[in-house]
Design a protein around this motif. Structure first.
Motif, PDB file in Angstrom:
ATOM      1  N   ILE A 162       4.099  -4.637   6.731  1.00 44.46           N
ATOM      2  CA  ILE A 162       2.971  -5.345   6.127  1.00 44.46           C
ATOM      3  C   ILE A 162       3.220  -5.731   4.674  1.00 44.46           C
ATOM      4  CG2 ILE A 162       1.283  -4.323   7.685  1.00 44.46           C
ATOM      5  CD1 ILE A 162       0.478  -2.408   5.400  1.00 44.46           C
ATOM      6  N   ILE A 163       4.225  -5.125   4.037  1.00 44.50           N
ATOM      7  CA  ILE A 163       4.500  -5.397   2.623  1.00 44.50           C
ATOM      8  C   ILE A 163       5.942  -5.004   2.338  1.00 44.50           C
ATOM      9  CG2 ILE A 163       3.769  -3.102   1.840  1.00 44.50           C
ATOM     10  CD1 ILE A 163       2.513  -4.468  -0.637  1.00 44.50           C
ATOM     11  N   ASP A 164       6.543  -5.686   1.369  1.00 49.83           N
ATOM     12  CA  ASP A 164       7.926  -5.357   1.019  1.00 49.83           C
ATOM     13  C   ASP A 164       8.007  -4.518  -0.250  1.00 49.83           C
ATOM     14  OD1 ASP A 164      10.847  -5.932   1.686  1.00 49.83           O
ATOM     15  OD2 ASP A 164      10.761  -6.462  -0.435  1.00 49.83           O
ATOM     16  N   THR A 173      20.097 -11.305   9.006  1.00 50.27           N
ATOM     17  CA  THR A 173      18.711 -11.701   8.782  1.00 50.27           C
ATOM     18  C   THR A 173      18.653 -13.082   8.132  1.00 50.27           C
ATOM     19  OG1 THR A 173      16.597 -10.971   7.847  1.00 50.27           O
ATOM     20  CG2 THR A 173      18.527 -10.662   6.484  1.00 50.27           C
ATOM     21  N   ASN A 174      17.645 -13.870   8.537  1.00 49.29           N
ATOM     22  CA  ASN A 174      17.568 -15.246   8.039  1.00 49.29           C
ATOM     23  C   ASN A 174      16.194 -15.593   7.461  1.00 49.29           C
ATOM     24  OD1 ASN A 174      16.003 -15.439  10.312  1.00 49.29           O
ATOM     25  ND2 ASN A 174      17.321 -16.900  11.390  1.00 49.29           N
ATOM     26  N   PHE A 175      15.419 -14.557   7.091  1.00 47.18           N
ATOM     27  CA  PHE A 175      14.126 -14.826   6.465  1.00 47.18           C
ATOM     28  C   PHE A 175      13.797 -13.734   5.459  1.00 47.18           C
ATOM     29  CE2 PHE A 175      13.134 -12.114  10.075  1.00 47.18           C
ATOM     30  CZ  PHE A 175      12.167 -11.246   9.585  1.00 47.18           C
ATOM     31  N   LEU A 176      12.949 -14.097   4.493  1.00 50.03           N
ATOM     32  CA  LEU A 176      12.424 -13.125   3.547  1.00 50.03           C
ATOM     33  C   LEU A 176      11.078 -12.615   4.047  1.00 50.03           C
ATOM     34  CD1 LEU A 176      13.064 -14.675   0.006  1.00 50.03           C
ATOM     35  CD2 LEU A 176      14.194 -12.704   1.040  1.00 50.03           C
ATOM     36  N   PRO A 177      10.795 -11.317   3.891  1.00 56.21           N
ATOM     37  CA  PRO A 177       9.521 -10.780   4.370  1.00 56.21           C
ATOM     38  C   PRO A 177       8.379 -11.096   3.412  1.00 56.21           C
ATOM     39  CG  PRO A 177      10.778  -9.041   3.320  1.00 56.21           C
ATOM     40  CD  PRO A 177      11.656 -10.268   3.300  1.00 56.21           C
ATOM     41  N   ALA A 178       7.239 -11.442   3.977  1.00 55.20           N
ATOM     42  CA  ALA A 178       6.047 -11.719   3.186  1.00 55.20           C
ATOM     43  C   ALA A 178       5.017 -10.616   3.380  1.00 55.20           C
ATOM     44  CB  ALA A 178       5.435 -13.056   3.601  1.00 55.20           C
ATOM     45  N   ARG A 179       4.119 -10.478   2.419  1.00 58.17           N
ATOM     46  CA  ARG A 179       2.984  -9.579   2.588  1.00 58.17           C
ATOM     47  C   ARG A 179       2.025 -10.193   3.605  1.00 58.17           C
ATOM     48  NH1 ARG A 179      -0.110  -8.273  -2.783  1.00 58.17           N
ATOM     49  NH2 ARG A 179      -1.445 -10.017  -2.198  1.00 58.17           N
ATOM     50  N   ILE A 180       1.573  -9.382   4.550  1.00 52.81           N
ATOM     51  CA  ILE A 180       0.706  -9.888   5.617  1.00 52.81           C
ATOM     52  C   ILE A 180      -0.749  -9.742   5.202  1.00 52.81           C
ATOM     53  CG2 ILE A 180      -0.053  -9.532   7.995  1.00 52.81           C
ATOM     54  CD1 ILE A 180       2.756  -8.636   8.699  1.00 52.81           C
ATOM     55  N   PRO A 181      -1.496 -10.841   5.104  1.00 47.38           N
ATOM     56  CA  PRO A 181      -2.913 -10.746   4.750  1.00 47.38           C
ATOM     57  C   PRO A 181      -3.743 -10.199   5.910  1.00 47.38           C
ATOM     58  CG  PRO A 181      -2.022 -12.968   4.363  1.00 47.38           C
ATOM     59  CD  PRO A 181      -1.046 -12.230   5.204  1.00 47.38           C
ATOM     60  N   ALA A 182      -4.880  -9.604   5.554  1.00 45.84           N
ATOM     61  CA  ALA A 182      -5.819  -9.116   6.575  1.00 45.84           C
ATOM     62  C   ALA A 182      -6.723 -10.280   6.974  1.00 45.84           C
ATOM     63  CB  ALA A 182      -6.632  -7.949   6.032  1.00 45.84           C
ATOM     64  N   LEU A 217       0.635   0.404  -0.969  1.00 47.67           N
ATOM     65  CA  LEU A 217       0.540  -0.548  -2.071  1.00 47.67           C
ATOM     66  C   LEU A 217      -0.122  -1.855  -1.640  1.00 47.67           C
ATOM     67  CD1 LEU A 217       4.059  -0.102  -3.764  1.00 47.67           C
ATOM     68  CD2 LEU A 217       1.862   0.885  -4.481  1.00 47.67           C
ATOM     69  N   HIS A 218      -0.374  -2.015  -0.351  1.00 48.84           N
ATOM     70  CA  HIS A 218      -1.003  -3.248   0.142  1.00 48.84           C
ATOM     71  C   HIS A 218      -2.466  -3.266  -0.281  1.00 48.84           C
ATOM     72  CE1 HIS A 218      -2.180  -6.579   2.634  1.00 48.84           C
ATOM     73  NE2 HIS A 218      -0.969  -6.668   3.169  1.00 48.84           N
ATOM     74  N   PRO A 219      -2.900  -4.293  -1.008  1.00 46.08           N
ATOM     75  CA  PRO A 219      -4.284  -4.312  -1.507  1.00 46.08           C
ATOM     76  C   PRO A 219      -5.338  -4.462  -0.419  1.00 46.08           C
ATOM     77  CG  PRO A 219      -3.186  -6.396  -1.978  1.00 46.08           C
ATOM     78  CD  PRO A 219      -2.121  -5.467  -1.477  1.00 46.08           C
ATOM     79  N   GLU A 220      -4.926  -4.901   0.786  1.00 48.20           N
ATOM     80  CA  GLU A 220      -5.872  -5.094   1.880  1.00 48.20           C
ATOM     81  C   GLU A 220      -5.630  -4.112   3.035  1.00 48.20           C
ATOM     82  OE1 GLU A 220      -6.995  -9.525   2.521  1.00 48.20           O
ATOM     83  OE2 GLU A 220      -4.853  -9.487   2.024  1.00 48.20           O
ATOM     84  N   LEU A 221      -5.063  -2.964   2.727  1.00 47.41           N
ATOM     85  CA  LEU A 221      -4.749  -2.014   3.792  1.00 47.41           C
ATOM     86  C   LEU A 221      -5.956  -1.674   4.663  1.00 47.41           C
ATOM     87  CD1 LEU A 221      -2.742  -0.148   5.223  1.00 47.41           C
ATOM     88  CD2 LEU A 221      -3.218   1.582   3.471  1.00 47.41           C
ATOM     89  N   PRO A 222      -7.110  -1.331   4.108  1.00 43.89           N
ATOM     90  CA  PRO A 222      -8.261  -1.037   4.980  1.00 43.89           C
ATOM     91  C   PRO A 222      -8.622  -2.206   5.898  1.00 43.89           C
ATOM     92  CG  PRO A 222      -8.683  -0.249   2.762  1.00 43.89           C
ATOM     93  CD  PRO A 222      -7.455  -1.092   2.689  1.00 43.89           C
ATOM     94  N   GLY A 223      -8.515  -3.435   5.396  1.00 46.75           N
ATOM     95  CA  GLY A 223      -8.806  -4.601   6.220  1.00 46.75           C
ATOM     96  C   GLY A 223      -7.839  -4.752   7.378  1.00 46.75           C
ATOM     97  N   LEU A 224      -6.556  -4.501   7.132  1.00 42.15           N
ATOM     98  CA  LEU A 224      -5.564  -4.544   8.204  1.00 42.15           C
ATOM     99  C   LEU A 224      -5.868  -3.486   9.268  1.00 42.15           C
ATOM    100  CD1 LEU A 224      -2.343  -4.902   6.010  1.00 42.15           C
ATOM    101  CD2 LEU A 224      -3.308  -6.676   7.483  1.00 42.15           C
ATOM    102  N   ILE A 225      -6.256  -2.308   8.813  1.00 47.23           N
ATOM    103  CA  ILE A 225      -6.585  -1.222   9.747  1.00 47.23           C
ATOM    104  C   ILE A 225      -7.795  -1.610  10.594  1.00 47.23           C
ATOM    105  CG2 ILE A 225      -7.411   1.166   9.913  1.00 47.23           C
ATOM    106  CD1 ILE A 225      -5.785   1.702   7.307  1.00 47.23           C
ATOM    107  N   ASP A 230     -10.645   4.917   1.718  1.00 47.00           N
ATOM    108  CA  ASP A 230     -11.072   3.681   2.368  1.00 47.00           C
ATOM    109  C   ASP A 230     -10.304   3.430   3.659  1.00 47.00           C
ATOM    110  OD1 ASP A 230     -12.932   3.170   0.412  1.00 47.00           O
ATOM    111  OD2 ASP A 230     -11.647   1.803  -0.722  1.00 47.00           O
ATOM    112  N   ALA A 231      -9.017   3.787   3.675  1.00 48.02           N
ATOM    113  CA  ALA A 231      -8.222   3.610   4.890  1.00 48.02           C
ATOM    114  C   ALA A 231      -8.734   4.502   6.011  1.00 48.02           C
ATOM    115  CB  ALA A 231      -6.752   3.908   4.600  1.00 48.02           C
ATOM    116  N   ALA A 232      -9.099   5.738   5.671  1.00 46.30           N
ATOM    117  CA  ALA A 232      -9.653   6.651   6.661  1.00 46.30           C
ATOM    118  C   ALA A 232     -10.980   6.120   7.203  1.00 46.30           C
ATOM    119  CB  ALA A 232      -9.835   8.038   6.058  1.00 46.30           C
ATOM    120  N   ALA A 233     -11.823   5.603   6.325  1.00 45.50           N
ATOM    121  CA  ALA A 233     -13.102   5.047   6.755  1.00 45.50           C
ATOM    122  C   ALA A 233     -12.897   3.846   7.677  1.00 45.50           C
ATOM    123  CB  ALA A 233     -13.928   4.647   5.535  1.00 45.50           C
ATOM    124  N   ALA A 234     -11.791   3.112   7.469  1.00 49.74           N
ATOM    125  CA  ALA A 234     -11.496   1.951   8.311  1.00 49.74           C
ATOM    126  C   ALA A 234     -10.928   2.342   9.659  1.00 49.74           C
ATOM    127  CB  ALA A 234     -10.520   1.024   7.584  1.00 49.74           C
ATOM    128  N   GLY A 235     -10.465   3.607   9.782  1.00 49.38           N
ATOM    129  CA  GLY A 235      -9.969   4.068  11.073  1.00 49.38           C
ATOM    130  C   GLY A 235      -8.530   4.516  11.113  1.00 49.38           C
TER     131      GLY A 235
END
Length: 367
Positions: free
Chosen positions: A21-23, A70-79, A108-116, A141-146
């Motif tokens: 989800i993040i590099d 590998t032929n791509f750079l990893p991006a942060r995945i938005p929620a 470190l992902h700012p949207e971790l609870p949203g992804l969860i 917040d991550a625990a509250a998200a599940g």
């Protein structure tokens, strides 16, 4: 290392999707495979043929990059809805009941609870692998998200130990002391919020035995410790793991085998009732994809077939891969769900589950 021959065996079919989800990461471990991808900040603006896995400004490495194609750079995945659709597409094409977030450092992902929350709405159990550097801030917040579980990668029990495995830019005992304090805070926060915690520690050889014993002493009452075999030298690593088991007087209780992936572990019971796991790699290969691979030998194939991984390419599509040593096998999500490789993985999981159940005369479980 797998205990007596008559040890009860539990077969668990692989139903997990790993998602990078993040590099970004606040450590610079000298042995990091970075889920097979380049370090994004050190390779920005470079094309595939120019990617480097050696330390740049970040001080981080990606150990397989020279040979994995590998032929791509990893991006942060938005929620967002794109992520929800990607998860649904994988689940619709391949039986999946768990998503496991990786990085980089997922906390470190700012949207971790949203992804969860997105994964939970799709009926998926959610776990993540972390070094513990930011867990105390985000776990409530991550625990509250599940969030169900967090697997903590422990690279040292003293500042000197942790600093010793960092790149030069981060090889400071003072900085390492702060990281270890953050790890302790993560364990405390996760435990307080009902998130299951395990501590994963790789044991390369005999010299690391004392470190493992300290981890069990420090954290073994609130955390399940899992010893991991080193991919570099399996023989010395297994011998060191056995030394830990013998020293503690641990009794093997059960062998757990993941059908359709290379993961296997032995569960031990310590004299005081606590649990300890010893995790190792089975020599598992996909029957078609791996047959002609140049790494398909006992020395070069370090992880075996470990399962499905999903990434997001920078300014591009979601990508799905089956091997961090063969990132050239990654294809777009759309290609994967329609591919023979997806059907191969599905059939392999089912065939292995049936074969192992027959071999050990046990029923498979989904837990």
């Amino acid at each position: 290392m797998h205990g007596p021959r008559n040890l009860p065996v539990e077969v668990r079919p692989d139903r997990t999707l790993r998602v990078k989800i993040i590099d970004a990461c606040g450590l610079a471990c000298s042995f990091c495979h970075n889920e097979g991808t380049p370090v994004a900040t050190d390779n920005a603006g470079r094309s595939a043929g120019e990617f480097t896995g050696t330390p740049g400004r970040s001080g981080r490495v990606s150990i397989y990059l020279k040979t994995n194609g590998t032929n791509f750079l990893p991006a942060r995945i938005p929620a967002d809805s794109d992520f929800a659709l990607a998860l649904a597409a994988v689940r619709g094409s391949l039986p999946t009941n768990e998503v496991h977030f990786t990085g980089g450092e997922p906390t470190l992902h700012p949207e971790l609870p949203g992804l969860i929350r997105i994964a939970r709405r799709l009926g998926l159990t959610v776990g993540l692998t972390s070094n513990g550097e930011n867990g105390a801030a985000v776990i409530p917040d991550a625990a509250a998200a599940g969030l169900d579980r967090i697997n903590l990668s422990v690279f040292g029990t003293t500042p000197e130990e942790l600093a010793a495995v960092q790149g030069p830019r981060l090889a400071s005992p003072k900085l390492a002391a702060r990281k270890l304090a953050a790890l302790d805070a993560t364990i405390e926060t996760a435990t307080a919020h009902g998130v299951k915690v395990s501590a994963n520690i790789v044991i390369p050889d005999h010299s690391h035995v004392e470190r493992v014993l300290r981890i069990i002493e420090q954290h073994g009452r609130t955390v399940v410790v899992r010893m991991l075999v080193s991919l570099e030298d399996g023989g010395a690593s297994l011998a060191a793991m056995q030394e830990v088991v013998d020293h503690l007087g641990a009794t093997p209780v059960r062998r757990i085998v993941t059908a359709g992936a290379s993961d296997q572990r032995v569960r031990y019971r310590l004299p005081d009732g606590r649990t300890l796991y010893a995790k190792s790699i089975r020599p598992v290969r996909l029957p078609e994809t791996c047959t002609d691979c140049r790494f398909n030998n006992p020395d070069d194939c370090q992880e075996g077939y470990y399962g499905i991984r999903m990434y997001r390419a920078t300014d591009g599509p979601f990508m799905v891969g089956v091997c961090i040593q063969r990132m050239d096998l990654c294809v777009t999500l759309g290609e994967f769900v329609m591919s023979q490789r997806c059907r191969e993985v599905t059939a392999f999981r089912d065939d292995e589950a049936a074969r192992l159940a027959k071999l050990y005369a046990v029923r498979t479980t989904t837990g």
